[in-house]
Write an enzyme that holds these catalytic residues in place. Structure first.
Site, PDB file in Angstrom:
ATOM      1  N   GLU A   1       0.867  -1.176   0.000  1.00 26.16           N
ATOM      2  CA  GLU A   1       0.000   0.000   0.000  1.00 26.16           C
ATOM      3  C   GLU A   1       0.902   1.224   0.000  1.00 26.16           C
ATOM      4  OE1 GLU A   1      -4.023   0.856  -0.100  1.00 26.16           O
ATOM      5  OE2 GLU A   1      -3.564  -1.008   0.941  1.00 26.16           O
ATOM      6  N   GLY A   2       0.885   1.990  -1.092  1.00 28.02           N
ATOM      7  CA  GLY A   2       1.717   3.189  -1.131  1.00 28.02           C
ATOM      8  C   GLY A   2       0.962   4.356  -0.539  1.00 28.02           C
ATOM      9  N   THR A   3       1.592   5.534  -0.602  1.00 28.09           N
ATOM     10  CA  THR A   3       0.957   6.727  -0.050  1.00 28.09           C
ATOM     11  C   THR A   3      -0.354   7.032  -0.769  1.00 28.09           C
ATOM     12  OG1 THR A   3       3.237   7.491  -0.197  1.00 28.09           O
ATOM     13  CG2 THR A   3       1.659   8.975   0.840  1.00 28.09           C
TER      14      THR A   3
ATOM     15  N   GLY B   1      -1.991   4.859  -3.102  1.00 28.75           N
ATOM     16  CA  GLY B   1      -2.783   3.759  -3.631  1.00 28.75           C
ATOM     17  C   GLY B   1      -2.056   2.446  -3.531  1.00 28.75           C
TER      18      GLY B   1
ATOM     19  N   VAL C   1      -0.063  -1.033  -4.569  1.00 33.87           N
ATOM     20  CA  VAL C   1       1.015  -1.459  -5.460  1.00 33.87           C
ATOM     21  C   VAL C   1       0.812  -2.939  -5.788  1.00 33.87           C
ATOM     22  CG1 VAL C   1       3.514  -1.609  -5.778  1.00 33.87           C
ATOM     23  CG2 VAL C   1       2.560   0.160  -4.304  1.00 33.87           C
TER      24      VAL C   1
ATOM     25  N   LYS D   1       2.025   0.781  -9.715  1.00 32.23           N
ATOM     26  CA  LYS D   1       1.703   1.633  -8.564  1.00 32.23           C
ATOM     27  C   LYS D   1       0.549   2.540  -8.961  1.00 32.23           C
ATOM     28  CE  LYS D   1       4.331   4.931  -5.670  1.00 32.23           C
ATOM     29  NZ  LYS D   1       5.709   5.451  -5.492  1.00 32.23           N
TER      30      LYS D   1
ATOM     31  N   ASP E   1      14.757  11.457   0.634  1.00 31.14           N
ATOM     32  CA  ASP E   1      14.042  10.481   1.456  1.00 31.14           C
ATOM     33  C   ASP E   1      14.743   9.129   1.444  1.00 31.14           C
ATOM     34  OD1 ASP E   1      12.161   9.707   3.289  1.00 31.14           O
ATOM     35  OD2 ASP E   1      10.589   9.300   1.831  1.00 31.14           O
TER      36      ASP E   1
END
Lengths: 297, 200
Positions: free
Chosen positions: A17-19, A21, A23, A38, A131
């Site tokens: 789960e990405g920021t 949505g 993956v 993604k 990051d």
């Protein structure tokens, strides 16, 4: 060129789960190639396309390097964008957690060298990653390591007045940025890389603070509070007088990373973990360090 | 407003007006969502409105011009006309801010200042990003060239009225492309030297 479609891919398996949505791991039907999809949901009307997505796509279109995750395509379909990336099985965080024994020094050297090569390439192309952390470094079975997640990255070729200090995940954020330095440059990624270097040995994050102030305290307790002599401009940073830290003597790197053993390693680590950003080595310099003399480049 | 910003906004309006004048005879392109009924606000007033109200860094306006020039260069079927220039400009500035600035306003704000319904603004953004193929990176060299080019831009009506056949009549849009390209090259090759080329 025919625009790519989501229908070009099959066997979708959710892998995270990405920021913005989900993956998926998927297979490209025409070639059989495994990819990572993604999804970026375009649900927020007010925001439009998230700026993290705009940055990630634009920067990765420009950055092509064996140590940077490859973006193959961008698909525009109903209310979402889908980014098609090359697939790598694991991230460095999961790898570190999965190792019961210490990670072999050879492996650490290889990962660190690849990290530095990716960072050096970004910096040559006037991009700051901003990051760097184990979760954003992808690895595969062949032992390749690639920088991923360029959502916080920015270019520094053009002078821009709007710079944020809310960058880099707290535990990997350098002391000058924590103190409010807004004129940071490539050294921002070197501190984070140094933290990851140590983490591969001790298998947990080197500095685990709960707030920016607490993070600084953890850093100064371990590295020693910087003196005005060693870092004259520190007194000009807003956080310096605000926090007014006591003078911690600090510990030696041998105490902090006892499993390292290698004197060359300590020397390199000390050059990366300099509180004064001007004293931190560059990615290119780090790559030339004698610590890497015995690895294949 | 500082002197440089005034010069920048004046020259940007002149430059865009001149690019648009080359396509004076072009009609509204109903297939392109950037193309709408003739906006009631002039290019000059629109640029002024954006400069006055969009609180992005000044560099974003220079970058926006670079993006617009890139789009007409990369898409042979797109010309800047009086029907689409407003929408191209506000979308370009917004994209520049979202790419370059760490603090920026959301699409709703740009839609309000740009006088475009939010839903349309979002569609324009997506369309714009795909037209430019997400190539939003600008090198310092290109930025400097465009910046100098804009500051050195002279508002001369060098464009003869006659030789541009309308799309309807001859379907030879190539002329328009060539002439828009010429202006583009002038922008890039400007030798005008300004002492202070760095926007703080």
């Amino acid at each position: 060129m025919i625009p790519a479609k989501v229908d070009d891919y099959t066997d979708l398996q959710k892998i995270g789960e990405g920021t913005y949505g989900v993956v998926y791991k998927a297979t490209k039907i025409s070639t059989g190639e495994t990819v990572a999809l993604k999804d970026i949901r375009l649900e927020s009307e007010d925001e439009g396309v998230p700026s993290t997505a705009i940055r990630e796509i634009s920067l990765l279109k420009d950055l092509k390097h064996p140590n940077i995750v490859r973006l193959h395509d961008v698909i525009n379909s109903d209310r979402k964008l889908t980014l098609v990336f090359e697939y790598l099985k694991q991230d460095l965080k999961k790898y570190i957690d999965s190792c019961k024994d210490p990670i072999p020094t050879r492996q650490i050297k290889s990962f660190l060298y690849q990290m530095l090569r990716g960072v050096a390439y970004c910096h040559e192309h006037k991009v700051l990653h901003r990051d760097m952390k184990p979760q954003n470094l992808l690895i595969n079975k062949k032992g390749e390591l690639k920088l991923a997640d360029f959502g916080l990255a920015r270019t520094f070729g053009i002078p821009v007045s709007s710079i944020s200090k809310e960058v880099v995940t707290l535990w990997y954020r350098p002391p000058d940025v924590l103190l409010g330095n807004l004129k940071y440059g490539t050294s921002i990624d070197i501190w984070s890389t140094g933290c990851i270097f140590a983490e591969m040995y001790i298998k947990k994050p080197l500095f685990r603070g709960k707030s920016p102030k607490n993070q600084l305290k953890k850093i100064f307790k371990k590295m020693g509070t910087p003196s005005k002599e060693a870092w004259p401009s520190v007194v000009k940073l807003p956080g310096w007088s605000e926090y007014n830290f006591q003078e911690y003597p600090g510990k030696t790197l041998q105490e902090l990373v006892p499993t390292m053993e290698d004197p060359e390693g300590f020397d390199l680590l000390s050059r990366m973990l300099q509180c004064n950003p001007a004293k931190r080595c560059s990615a290119k310099e780090a790559m030339k360090h004698s610590f890497f003399n015995d690895i294949k480049k | 407003m500082d002197h440089l910003l005034i010069k920048l906004s004046t020259n940007i309006s002149n430059l865009l007006s001149q690019l648009v004048n080359l396509c004076e005879d072009e009609e509204k392109d109903t297939n392109n969502i950037f193309s709408v009924d003739l906006p009631s606000i002039s290019i000059h007033d629109y640029v002024q409105r954006l400069v006055d109200n969009l609180r992005c860094s000044q560099q974003c306006f220079v970058v926006a011009i670079a993006y617009i020039l890139r789009i007409i260069k990369q898409n042979s079927n797109i010309f800047l006309t009086k029907y689409n220039i407003h929408r191209f400009l506000v979308t370009a500035v917004m994209s520049a801010a979202k790419f370059f600035d760490d603090q920026f306003y959301n699409n709703k704000f740009y839609a309000t200042v740009g006088g475009i319904p939010l839903e349309e603004m979002n569609k324009l953004e997506l369309e714009f990003l795909f037209l430019i193929d997400f190539q939003l990176v600008i090198s310092r060299e290109e930025f400097t060239k465009i910046f100098r080019g804009i500051l050195a831009f002279e508002n001369k009506q060098t464009t003869p009225k006659q030789p541009f056949p309308s799309r309807k009549r001859k379907n030879e849009n190539i002329d328009v492309v060539v002439h828009q390209k010429n202006i583009q090259e002038n922008i890039y090759s400007s030798h005008f030297q300004t002492k202070q080329i760095c926007l703080k």
